[in-house]
Every structure is written in structure tokens, then in C-alpha cells.
Write an enzyme that holds these catalytic residues in place. Structure first.
Site, PDB file in Angstrom:
ATOM      1  N   ARG A   1       0.840  -1.206   0.000  1.00  0.00           N
ATOM      2  CA  ARG A   1       0.000   0.000   0.000  1.00  0.00           C
ATOM      3  C   ARG A   1       0.870   1.250   0.000  1.00  0.00           C
ATOM      4  NH1 ARG A   1      -4.673   0.225   4.294  1.00  0.00           N
ATOM      5  NH2 ARG A   1      -5.304   1.941   2.922  1.00  0.00           N
TER       6      ARG A   1
ATOM      7  N   CYS B   1      -1.152   6.268   8.884  1.00  0.00           N
ATOM      8  CA  CYS B   1      -1.462   4.984   8.264  1.00  0.00           C
ATOM      9  C   CYS B   1      -2.594   5.230   7.276  1.00  0.00           C
ATOM     10  CB  CYS B   1      -1.816   3.937   9.313  1.00  0.00           C
ATOM     11  SG  CYS B   1      -3.217   4.397  10.375  1.00  0.00           S
TER      12      CYS B   1
END
Length: 281
Positions: free
Chosen positions: A185, A239
Site C-alpha cells: 500500500r 497509516c
């Protein structure tokens, strides 16, 4: 008490605390995972005796707030009302746990300490550590007596723990910016949740799972420090939506290191058209 003991509690230590009727901690079950955010069914099937279920989405986030990512921080008033509902008393120690990569418990630790609760610790290794230590489980709901805890901070974005806004991140307020998402990611190879793939320019990847051992316990202080070699302070962490970043923040805290959370994280940054996006390593 050393830094690790201020953030973490072992299963054996928790068992000892629960055996002291006059000074028991409030135990909160914060089971959550990205693909299964509702942990209540698992909680009802089996939990640490006396533990109260906490919903990360409902109790540790405020989805009425727009423009601040997928898991905006709740208000101090909401945290206080929820903590009282969980039976937390004024000055009472709190232990939080989960069953998946310390995500739910770390988020609870961060939110509650940011609101001003002084003694909140994460069960190191989570529910698996409790079971491995021979801990028993109860089933069904726990309905505690309403607590009387008060919180010190009305606004968790300016609470007891440092935070960064998107503009502060863009302006370089953090000399080192850590991205706690999985490497694929971070690189932008995949993006299963947000509309844009990639990462904030200049960020370094420190996946939240990399600060945990194979058994789900946190790495030691020296191991954490080794991962930060060559990185400059102050440190910021983000995050996807401010949840797993809390795992990295807890690991840093257990090693005696303070860092700031960007609560909106990638879900906020990537939704703002003027923000630059980087891809690759």
C-alpha cells in the site's frame, strides 16, 4: 516504572491485577480489523472475565466529522461518556486488548491517553497471550456499574498526545514521517480502501506489523530503536485512517520515544486534491 511498563502489561501481570478485588483495572475488549470492524460477536463468544466490549468505529471515532479521514477522533466529552458506560472509575487503571495485530487496543490506548487518562496499558500479545498463559474466558455481555471518570481534554486533536494536521505534514513539521501501512500500500501497488494509491512524499515505510514479534508481542526497546537509526526527530506517524499508526506510536512509547499522530492519515491526505502523492519505494 519504565517506559515499557507504562504502555504494556503482560498476561501474567494482568491475571495478578484481576486477583486483587479492591484494585481491579477496568478491562476493555477492543476487537477490530479492517475487514471485520464489528468485534462484538467474537467478544460475546469469549472474552477475558469482566471485560467490556468497546466498538472502535462507534466509541473511538466520530463519523459525524467530515474532511478528517475515515476514523476522525472523538471528542473528549464522547470519550468520557463512553468510559463511564464501560464502568471506568476516576483514577482506575485501564487495560485494553484485542485479537488482531494490536490495532484495536493501540487505538484505544492512544484515544484514552490523549483524552487525559493517566494509566492505560495494552495487553502485550493480546487475547492470544492471555490464552497461552492459561487465562480463562467468559462468554456473554458484561454490564458494569456506571463509572465516574472525568477526562481533561475536550479536543483530542489538541489533547495530551501530539498530533499533526495535513497542513503541518505538508509543511514539514515532522522531520521524519513514518507510514505504518503494509509495503504494497505504501508503494501504491494496491489500494483496497482509499480512492488514490501511494504515500505522502518523503514518508518512510514502517509497517505496524514490523514492530511486533511473531507471537503478537511488541519488540524490545533496542529493536525499536534500531528501526529508527538515522531518522531525525520530531517524528510523525500515519497509516490509512489513524488506527494502525497507533500501534507504531505505542511501540515507540514503550521504547521511551514520543511521536505525533496524523489522525486523518492517508484517507484524509488522498481525498484532498491539492496534496502531492508519491509512489514506489
Amino acid at each position: 516504572m519504565n517506559s515499557r511498563a507504562k504502555v504494556l502489561v503482560t498476561a501474567e501481570e494482568l491475571a495478578g491485577l484481576l486477583g486483587r478485588p479492591g484494585d481491579r483495572p477496568a478491562v476493555l475488549d477492543v476487537r477490530w480489523r479492517l475487514d471485520q470492524p464489528d468485534g462484538r460477536p467474537a467478544y460475546l463468544a469469549g472474552h477475558i472475565p469482566g471485560a467490556v466490549y468497546v466498538s472502535l468505529d462507534d466509541d473511538l471515532s466520530d463519523h459525524a466529522i467530515s474532511g478528517r479521514g475515515r476514523h476522525p477522533l472523538p471528542s473528549g466529552a464522547a470519550v468520557q461518556a463512553a468510559a463511564r458506560r464501560w464502568g471506568v472509575g476516576q483514577g482506575q487503571p485501564v487495560v485494553v486488548y484485542d485479537d488482531w495485530n494490536r490495532a484495536g487496543s493501540a487505538r484505544a490506548w492512544w484515544v484514552l491517553t490523549a483524552a487525559g487518562l493517566a494509566d492505560v496499558r495494552i495487553l502485550d500479545g493480546g487475547l492470544a497471550a492471555w490464552a497461552a498463559a492459561g487465562g480463562e474466558l467468559d462468554s456473554g455481555e458484561v454490564n458494569p456499574v456506571t463509572g465516574d471518570v472525568t477526562v481533561d481534554h475536550a479536543d483530542l486533536y489538541a489533547g495530551a498526545r501530539p498530533t499533526l494536521s495535513a497542513d503541518e505534514v505538508a509543511g514539514g513539521a515532522a522531520a521524519t514521517l513514518l507510514d505504518a501501512r503494509a509495503p504494497e500500500r505504501f508503494r501504491g501497488d494496491v489500494e483496497p480502501v482509499d480512492a488514490v494509491a501511494g504515500h505522502i512524499p518523503g514518508a518512510r515505510n514502517l509497517p505496524s506489523t514490523s514492530v511486533l514479534r511473531a507471537d503478537g508481542t511488541f519488540l524490545g526497546s533496542a529493536e525499536i530503536a534500531a528501526r529508527l537509526t538515522g531518522l531525525d526527530a520530531p517524528v510523525g506517524v500515519y497509516c490509512g485512517s489513524g488506527v494502525t499508526a497507533s500501534v507504531v506510536l505505542a511501540a515507540l512509547g514503550a521504547a521511551g520515544l514520543e511521536a505525533a499522530l496524523f489522525p486523518g492519515s492517508w484517507s484524509q491526505w488522498s481525498s484532498e486534491a491539492n496534496r502531492a502523492v508519491a509512489r514506489g519505494d
